[in-house]
Scaffold this active site. Structure first.
Site, mmCIF file in Angstrom:
data_model
loop_
_atom_site.group_PDB
_atom_site.id
_atom_site.type_symbol
_atom_site.label_atom_id
_atom_site.label_comp_id
_atom_site.label_asym_id
_atom_site.label_seq_id
_atom_site.Cartn_x
_atom_site.Cartn_y
_atom_site.Cartn_z
ATOM 1 N N THR A 242 0.853 -1.192 0.000
ATOM 2 C CA THR A 242 0.000 0.000 0.000
ATOM 3 C C THR A 242 0.882 1.231 0.000
ATOM 4 O OG1 THR A 242 -1.370 1.365 1.488
ATOM 5 C CG2 THR A 242 -0.190 -0.452 2.487
ATOM 6 N N CYS B 188 -1.318 4.921 -5.776
ATOM 7 C CA CYS B 188 -2.169 4.064 -4.952
ATOM 8 C C CYS B 188 -2.178 2.714 -5.635
ATOM 9 C CB CYS B 188 -3.581 4.620 -4.830
ATOM 10 S SG CYS B 188 -4.663 3.528 -3.881
#
Length: 229
Positions: free
Chosen positions: A83, A196
Site C-alpha cells: 500500500t 495508490c
C-alpha cells in the site's frame, strides 16, 4: 531464492496483484515451473481505514509493525508493505524487523529518475496526496511533485475507496482519471505516478501518452530483484 513477506489487505484487491505479479516475474526470470517464495499477512482493511479516518496513525503503525514481526518470525527474508498510503507508518514497521523493508516511495522515485524525469504528477488517496510523508520522500530524491487541484484530489480518492477497493472498475471513473492526468500534464508534470496500489486496476500506460509509473509493479519488481539477488 529469498522469501518475500507481503504485508497486505489494504486493499486485498491490489494485494492479489502483488501476488500475481511476483509469481509472474519469478517465472519469467527463472523459467519452467518456478514461482515466488511468498509469505502473506493480510490485515482487515476496515480496521485500518477507520484508523486513517480517525487519525489514529500510531495505532495503525503498531498494528502493522506487529504484523511485520509475524512475517519475519514465519521466515520472511524481506518485507513489502502492499500500500502507498500506509507508508506513512513505515518507520515503526522498519524498526520492528531486522530484515530489509522495501520502501515503495524509494522504488518509485528511482524509476522516475531513471526515466529522466524531475517533475512528476501524483495521484493517490487523499492522505497520500495531501500529507507530507509521501511527497517529502519523493522530494528527498530530488523530484518536484505536482498535485491535482482540490476537487480532483477529492474525487480521485473517493474512486479509490468507494470503487477500486471494492473491485469496481468503471469506464466513467477511468475517463475522470485520464482527465485529471491531463490537467497534471498541463501543469507541467512530465509523467504521472499512480500512487495508490489500486489505481493500476483502472489506468495503465496504454491509456496515457506521457510516462506512467505504476507503483505496484515497480514495488514488486524491486522485491523480486532482492529475492533473487
Amino acid at each position: 531464492m529469498k522469501t518475500i513477506g507481503l504485508l497486505g489487505g489494504m486493499s486485498w484487491e491490489s494485494t492479489a496483484e502483488y501476488y500475481r505479479l511476483a509469481n509472474e516475474l519469478v517465472r519469467d526470470q527463472l523459467g519452467g515451473l518456478h514461482s515466488a517464495k511468498i509469505l502473506m499477512n493480510s490485515v482487515d482493511f476496515a480496521e485500518i481505514e477507520a484508523m486513517q479516518v480517525e487519525g489514529r496513525w500510531d495505532d495503525a503503525g503498531a498494528l502493522l509493525a506487529e504484523a511485520a514481526e509475524r512475517l519475519q518470525g514465519a521466515g520472511a527474508d524481506l518485507i513489502v508493505l502492499c500500500t502507498n498510503t500506509m507508508h506513512k507508518v513505515a518507520a515503526p514497521i522498519e524498526a520492528a524487523v531486522s530484515v530489509p523493508f522495501v520502501h515503495l516511495g524509494d522504488t518509485t522515485a528511482e524509476a522516475v529518475k531513471a526515466a529522466g524525469i524531475t517533475k512528476v504528477g501524483l495521484l493517490g488517496t487523499i492522505f497520500t496526496m495531501e500529507q507530507d510523508f509521501y511527497v517529502d520522500r519523493l522530494k528527498q530524491h530530488g523530484l518536484e511533485v505536482v498535485l491535482p487541484g482540490s476537487e480532483d484530489r477529492q474525487r480521485v480518492s473517493a474512486i479509490i475507496y468507494d470503487e477500486l477497493c471494492l473491485g469496481v472498475v468503471r469506464d466513467e471513473s477511468r475517463g475522470f482519471y485520464l482527465d485529471a492526468i491531463g490537467r497534471l500534464l498541463a501543469d507541467g508534470a512530465e509523467g504521472v505516478i499512480l500512487g495508490c496500489t489500486e489505481i493500476e486496476l483502472l489506468v495503465d500506460q496504454s491509456h496515457v501518452t506521457a510516462p506512467v509509473f505504476p507503483t505496484t509493479l515497480l514495488h514488486v519488481q524491486a522485491a523480486v530483484r532482492l529475492a533473487l539477488a
